[in-house]
Design a protein around this motif. Structure first.
Motif, PDB file in Angstrom:
ATOM      1  N   TYR A 118     -41.410  66.258  78.828  1.00 41.40           N
ATOM      2  CA  TYR A 118     -42.847  66.158  78.637  1.00 41.40           C
ATOM      3  C   TYR A 118     -43.111  65.149  77.515  1.00 41.40           C
ATOM      4  N   ASP A 119     -43.918  64.144  77.825  1.00 39.66           N
ATOM      5  CA  ASP A 119     -44.240  63.104  76.851  1.00 39.66           C
ATOM      6  C   ASP A 119     -45.599  63.370  76.224  1.00 39.66           C
ATOM      7  N   LEU A 120     -45.630  63.371  74.908  1.00 36.61           N
ATOM      8  CA  LEU A 120     -46.868  63.598  74.168  1.00 36.61           C
ATOM      9  C   LEU A 120     -47.307  62.299  73.499  1.00 36.61           C
ATOM     10  N   GLU A 121     -48.597  62.057  73.507  1.00 40.72           N
ATOM     11  CA  GLU A 121     -49.188  60.927  72.791  1.00 40.72           C
ATOM     12  C   GLU A 121     -50.243  61.486  71.833  1.00 40.72           C
ATOM     13  N   ILE A 122     -49.931  61.397  70.546  1.00 37.48           N
ATOM     14  CA  ILE A 122     -50.775  62.044  69.530  1.00 37.48           C
ATOM     15  C   ILE A 122     -51.321  60.973  68.602  1.00 37.48           C
ATOM     16  N   PRO A 123     -52.653  60.848  68.487  1.00 36.20           N
ATOM     17  CA  PRO A 123     -53.220  59.873  67.544  1.00 36.20           C
ATOM     18  C   PRO A 123     -53.097  60.362  66.099  1.00 36.20           C
ATOM     19  N   VAL A 124     -52.608  59.521  65.217  1.00 39.06           N
ATOM     20  CA  VAL A 124     -52.439  59.852  63.797  1.00 39.06           C
ATOM     21  C   VAL A 124     -53.112  58.771  62.973  1.00 39.06           C
ATOM     22  N   GLU A 125     -53.944  59.193  62.029  1.00 38.87           N
ATOM     23  CA  GLU A 125     -54.640  58.237  61.175  1.00 38.87           C
ATOM     24  C   GLU A 125     -53.685  57.686  60.122  1.00 38.87           C
ATOM     25  N   ILE A 126     -53.635  56.385  60.007  1.00 36.91           N
ATOM     26  CA  ILE A 126     -52.787  55.704  59.030  1.00 36.91           C
ATOM     27  C   ILE A 126     -53.675  54.916  58.074  1.00 36.91           C
ATOM     28  N   PRO A 127     -53.499  55.077  56.753  1.00 39.41           N
ATOM     29  CA  PRO A 127     -52.527  55.941  56.092  1.00 39.41           C
ATOM     30  C   PRO A 127     -52.898  57.417  56.190  1.00 39.41           C
ATOM     31  N   PHE A 128     -51.865  58.251  56.284  1.00 37.86           N
ATOM     32  CA  PHE A 128     -52.049  59.691  56.467  1.00 37.86           C
ATOM     33  C   PHE A 128     -52.056  60.364  55.100  1.00 37.86           C
ATOM     34  N   GLY A 129     -53.127  61.113  54.811  1.00 39.13           N
ATOM     35  CA  GLY A 129     -53.252  61.730  53.494  1.00 39.13           C
ATOM     36  C   GLY A 129     -53.037  63.219  53.468  1.00 39.13           C
ATOM     37  N   GLY A 130     -52.640  63.812  54.600  1.00 39.11           N
ATOM     38  CA  GLY A 130     -52.449  65.249  54.648  1.00 39.11           C
ATOM     39  C   GLY A 130     -51.005  65.665  54.512  1.00 39.11           C
ATOM     40  N   SER A 131     -50.736  66.921  54.868  1.00 42.10           N
ATOM     41  CA  SER A 131     -49.389  67.478  54.809  1.00 42.10           C
ATOM     42  C   SER A 131     -48.744  67.342  56.192  1.00 42.10           C
ATOM     43  N   ILE A 132     -47.558  66.747  56.239  1.00 43.34           N
ATOM     44  CA  ILE A 132     -46.877  66.544  57.518  1.00 43.34           C
ATOM     45  C   ILE A 132     -46.435  67.886  58.099  1.00 43.34           C
ATOM     46  N   SER A 133     -45.949  68.788  57.244  1.00 45.95           N
ATOM     47  CA  SER A 133     -45.533  70.104  57.749  1.00 45.95           C
ATOM     48  C   SER A 133     -46.719  70.878  58.312  1.00 45.95           C
ATOM     49  N   GLU A 134     -47.876  70.763  57.644  1.00 46.36           N
ATOM     50  CA  GLU A 134     -49.069  71.440  58.164  1.00 46.36           C
ATOM     51  C   GLU A 134     -49.496  70.827  59.495  1.00 46.36           C
ATOM     52  N   LEU A 135     -49.442  69.493  59.605  1.00 47.77           N
ATOM     53  CA  LEU A 135     -49.788  68.836  60.862  1.00 47.77           C
ATOM     54  C   LEU A 135     -48.844  69.270  61.974  1.00 47.77           C
ATOM     55  N   THR A 136     -47.562  69.436  61.650  1.00 56.47           N
ATOM     56  CA  THR A 136     -46.601  69.894  62.651  1.00 56.47           C
ATOM     57  C   THR A 136     -46.963  71.274  63.175  1.00 56.47           C
ATOM     58  N   GLN A 137     -47.280  72.188  62.260  1.00 55.34           N
ATOM     59  CA  GLN A 137     -47.639  73.543  62.678  1.00 55.34           C
ATOM     60  C   GLN A 137     -48.932  73.552  63.489  1.00 55.34           C
ATOM     61  N   ARG A 138     -49.878  72.721  63.110  1.00 60.99           N
ATOM     62  CA  ARG A 138     -51.134  72.666  63.864  1.00 60.99           C
ATOM     63  C   ARG A 138     -50.907  72.144  65.277  1.00 60.99           C
TER      64      ARG A 138
END
Length: 559
Positions: A29-49
């Motif tokens: 399964y291929d996922l395409e997720i838009p991410v705002e750059i530069p990213f100012g949040g928590s990567i671990s929190e984004l992963t859990q979300r």
């Protein structure tokens, strides 16, 4: 377009691609997720979300987080390289004024860095605060200063009583005049003539009221401004006299206002009160004094003026408040406010405003000036909060619509005012509340409870060591506040505040030495007793261990 505006504009969404293999087939399964750059949040929190929102299997968590970290790091470096290359090219082509950039950086260094900043002299407010703090901790000068403040307060109180008396007399005369006009109108046959006559009287009454209030307000404001100027000048002269030890300089104005000290004594009911000493913390335990009491919240604010014309001795509470004014031992009070618009205060907030205006504020801007300043700050804060509510945040649609549409303060928001002319407090935390607090179904995630957490955090970060909290989150007893309701609400607040205080140890700053829980005035002794009994069972009360000493030693027997 400036360089900063272009940098903000360059922020875009980069597509993060991620493949999830299947366990039973060769497909993925291929996922395409838009991410705002530069990213100012928590990567671990984004992963859990992402895992929660997209319902991804748990075994992809580590790989997804590491891939996200690598993607964001690579795209961020690329982003900054593009910005830097663009800026260099514009400098080479003279599209950017290098001298203007240098001047801007020079200005920022001077404003933000002490060693590069311009040397400036202390402001008048800083000089006055230092002089006041020095004199208030000197023996003979301290008593004289507070007597002068009491004398000034008596003069303002005298004018305010005259204002109230004249406004009440005018209102009574206008009521009688309107009553006679209505009786006269009943005998008229023309409807249009009667309406015009009544409207004319109403307009005249409104104008008379405004003129009278405007005249008295102007006179009181003039007196306060004169007192403020005289008091500050007198303090500076008092320091000179105190340093040369030639005696204390006494102004002529207090002797003129002693004749106005004819106010009637305030009747105060005896307080129901219980105090405890507790220890909180897992390893390094901190000692706190906990108190529960029944009183009117404005009693902590009202200055009790003397009733004896030959004496202007201040109250002990006032002495303690003055000693702690410019110290790291401040007193705070949580006041519930059901008005989310600072343009017009009603109810208890209006009564509090009258208490503040009943005496001159010598150290800080008066309440109306502080509220005017807060209006501008509130607008900026609301705009910032609304801008932070991105559609991608995983919150309910109801929360998004409520927060984005609001133009005023919301339940749980706090604004702070500082005072030097109140009886027992320096700082007022105005907590915005609504009618939902009347319900018995609120929990620890209610906005008002979260507001208390922010208040405790602010207190320990700003040298506020004594804090008074309305434990029922109500200032008056109402019909729905049964014994069960009060017990349930107090238990919730006790447990939440205890958790916040334990959490407070990791925040740093000063310790909250004294915590006072306030219940509304007029509560029954039965309910107060049940709340006072509940408090030591929730908080850990310090009790001494008692050992009995016997004349003959005893040894434990073998079982």
């Amino acid at each position: 377009m400036s360089f900063e505006e272009e940098e903000v504009k360059r922020k875009n969404l980069e597509t993060f691609n991620f493949s999830i293999p299947t366990l039973k087939t060769n497909k993925s399964y291929d996922l395409e997720i838009p991410v705002e750059i530069p990213f100012g949040g928590s990567i671990s929190e984004l992963t859990q979300r992402l895992i929660t929102h997209l319902k991804l299997p748990c075994f992809v968590e580590k790989k997804l987080q590491s891939s996200l970290e690598e993607f964001i790091q690579r795209k961020t470096i690329q982003y900054h390289d593009d910005v830097a290359n663009s800026a260099i090219e514009k400098c080479r082509s003279n599209e950017i004024d290098v001298e203007e950039v240098i001047k801007k950086w020079e200005k920022l260094y001077k404003e933000e860095t002490v060693e590069h900043g311009e040397k400036r002299r202390a402001s008048d407010s800083e000089v006055f605060s230092n002089v006041y703090h020095k004199l208030v901790h000197s023996g003979p000068a301290f008593q004289t200063m507070l007597q002068v403040e009491q004398s000034y307060a008596l003069a303002v109180s005298h004018l305010m009583r005259q204002k109230t008396e004249q406004i009440n007399n005018l209102t009574s005369r206008q009521t009688e005049e309107m009553k006679r006009a209505l009786e006269k109108v009943d005998n008229w046959s023309g409807k249009m003539g009667s309406e015009a006559y009544i409207n004319e009287i109403v307009a005249k009454h409104f104008e008379d009221q405004n003129l009278l209030q405007g005249r008295w307000n102007s006179e009181i404001d003039t007196l306060k401004e004169t007192q403020r100027r005289e008091y500050r000048e007198w303090i500076m002269k008092l320091l000179e006299e105190h340093q040369t030890n030639t005696g204390l300089y006494s102004p002529s104005s207090p002797s003129e206002v002693l004749a106005f000290s004819d106010s009637k004594p305030e009747s105060s009911l005896p307080l129901m009160e219980e105090s405890f000493t507790i220890h909180l913390g897992s390893q390094m335990k901190q000692m706190h004094n906990i108190r529960i009491m029944s009183a009117d919240i404005l009693d902590f604010c009202r200055m009790k003026l003397p009733t004896n014309g030959n004496s202007v001795n201040p109250s002990p509470h006032r002495l303690q408040t003055a000693l702690g004014l410019y110290s790291n031992d401040l007193c705070g009070l949580v006041m519930l406010n059901d008005t989310n618009d600072l343009s017009g205060l009603t109810g208890l907030a209006n009564e509090f405003g009258e208490v503040c205006e009943s005496s001159t504020e010598f150290h800080f801007p008066n309440l109306s000036e502080q509220l005017d300043s807060l209006k501008t700050q509130t607008k900026d804060a609301i705009v910032w909060r609304n801008s932070c509510q991105h559609p991608g945040n995983l919150t309910t649609s109801e929360q998004q619509s409520r927060r984005s549409a609001s133009k005023h303060l919301q339940t749980g928001d706090i604004f702070i005012t500082k005072h030097s002319n109140l009886s027992s407090v320096h700082i007022i935390f105005h907590l915005i509340v609504d009618d939902s607090l009347r319900s018995s179904d609120i929990n620890s995630r209610h906005s008002a409870i979260l507001g208390l957490r922010n208040i405790l955090k602010t207190a320990c970060s700003n040298d506020i060591t004594t804090l008074t909290i309305p434990v029922l989150l109500m200032h008056e007893m109402t019909e729905e506040m049964t014994v069960e309701w009060c017990t349930k609400r107090a238990e919730l607040v006790f447990k939440c505040v205890k958790g916040f205080m334990i959490e407070m140890a990791s925040w740093g700053g000063s310790d909250l030495k004294n915590l006072q829980f306030l219940v509304p005035k007029g509560i029954s002794e039965e309910v107060f007793g049940s709340l006072a009994t509940m408090l030591p069972s929730i908080f850990r009360v310090s009790n001494p261990l008692i050992f009995k000493v016997s004349s003959t030693p005893t040894t434990p027997k073998n079982k």
